[in-house]
Design a protein around this motif. Structure first.
Motif, short mmCIF file in Angstrom:
data_model
loop_
_atom_site.label_atom_id
_atom_site.label_comp_id
_atom_site.label_asym_id
_atom_site.label_seq_id
_atom_site.Cartn_x
_atom_site.Cartn_y
_atom_site.Cartn_z
N ALA A 1 -13.25 6.21 5.99
CA ALA A 1 -12.54 4.92 5.99
C ALA A 1 -13.20 3.95 5.01
O ALA A 1 -12.50 3.21 4.30
CB ALA A 1 -12.53 4.33 7.40
N LEU A 2 -14.53 3.97 4.95
CA LEU A 2 -15.23 3.11 3.99
C LEU A 2 -14.86 3.46 2.55
O LEU A 2 -14.70 2.58 1.71
CB LEU A 2 -16.75 3.21 4.17
CG LEU A 2 -17.35 2.54 5.40
CD1 LEU A 2 -18.86 2.79 5.45
CD2 LEU A 2 -17.05 1.04 5.40
N HIS B 1 -12.01 4.81 1.52
CA HIS B 1 -10.65 4.31 1.27
C HIS B 1 -10.67 2.79 1.08
O HIS B 1 -9.97 2.27 0.20
CB HIS B 1 -9.72 4.69 2.43
CG HIS B 1 -9.22 6.09 2.36
ND1 HIS B 1 -8.32 6.52 1.40
CD2 HIS B 1 -9.47 7.17 3.15
CE1 HIS B 1 -8.05 7.80 1.61
NE2 HIS B 1 -8.74 8.22 2.65
N ALA B 2 -11.44 2.09 1.89
CA ALA B 2 -11.54 0.62 1.77
C ALA B 2 -12.13 0.24 0.42
O ALA B 2 -11.68 -0.73 -0.22
CB ALA B 2 -12.38 0.05 2.91
N ASP B 3 -13.12 0.99 -0.05
CA ASP B 3 -13.72 0.73 -1.35
C ASP B 3 -12.69 0.90 -2.47
O ASP B 3 -12.65 0.10 -3.41
CB ASP B 3 -14.92 1.66 -1.58
CG ASP B 3 -15.65 1.36 -2.87
OD1 ASP B 3 -16.14 0.23 -3.03
OD2 ASP B 3 -15.71 2.26 -3.74
N MET C 1 -9.53 0.41 -2.24
CA MET C 1 -8.65 -0.77 -2.17
C MET C 1 -9.36 -1.98 -2.77
O MET C 1 -8.78 -2.71 -3.58
CB MET C 1 -8.27 -1.06 -0.73
CG MET C 1 -7.38 0.00 -0.09
SD MET C 1 -5.66 -0.18 -0.53
CE MET C 1 -5.24 -1.65 0.37
N ASP C 2 -10.61 -2.21 -2.38
CA ASP C 2 -11.37 -3.38 -2.86
C ASP C 2 -11.53 -3.37 -4.37
O ASP C 2 -11.45 -4.40 -5.02
CB ASP C 2 -12.75 -3.44 -2.21
CG ASP C 2 -12.69 -3.77 -0.72
OD1 ASP C 2 -11.64 -4.26 -0.26
OD2 ASP C 2 -13.70 -3.53 -0.03
N TRP D 1 -4.15 2.02 -2.59
CA TRP D 1 -3.98 0.97 -3.59
C TRP D 1 -2.69 1.20 -4.38
O TRP D 1 -1.93 0.26 -4.64
CB TRP D 1 -5.19 0.88 -4.51
CG TRP D 1 -4.99 -0.14 -5.57
CD1 TRP D 1 -4.84 0.07 -6.91
CD2 TRP D 1 -4.88 -1.55 -5.39
NE1 TRP D 1 -4.66 -1.12 -7.56
CE2 TRP D 1 -4.68 -2.14 -6.65
CE3 TRP D 1 -4.94 -2.39 -4.26
CZ2 TRP D 1 -4.52 -3.51 -6.82
CZ3 TRP D 1 -4.79 -3.75 -4.44
CH2 TRP D 1 -4.58 -4.30 -5.71
#
Length: 110
Positions: A29-30, A32-34, A36-37, A46
């Motif tokens: 999850a981290l 995937h979040a990275d 996006m960020d 994204w």
């Protein structure tokens, strides 16, 4: 929890991304979040935001398979096959995507 299948669901349109990893859900999850960020064009989440709309995603673990990579890949393939056309974020170019063959068994009379 290691060896999991998971999905991200777009909170705006309901489109889904189905994934599997040998690592734990938190680390994946981290990542995937990275993506996006950093607005990474290789991030399927994204890309979904760019092509459709900015959105929030909800992640849920859909299965746990320990160290059985084949079983987690089969579970992912089964989940992929159940998502209607047009509602899947996954790229068909994913290296570990494979379609499961369907078996038809005919009954013989008598």
């Amino acid at each position: 929890m290691h060896g999991i299948t998971y999905e991200f669901k777009c909170q705006e349109c309901g489109d889904k991304y189905i994934g599997e990893t040998a690592r734990n859900a938190y680390l994946r999850a981290l990542e995937h979040a990275d993506g996006m960020d950093r607005e990474n064009e290789k991030s399927v989440l994204w890309t979904h935001c760019i092509e459709k709309h900015g959105s929030l995603f909800q992640m849920s673990v859909t299965g746990s398979y320990g160290n059985d990579a084949m079983l987690s890949q089969i579970a992912k393939s089964v989940r992929l096959a159940k998502i209607p056309t047009g509602f899947l974020i996954n790229s068909k170019k994913e290296w570990n995507y494979f379609k499961l063959p369907h078996a038809i068994i005919e009954e013989k009379d008598g």
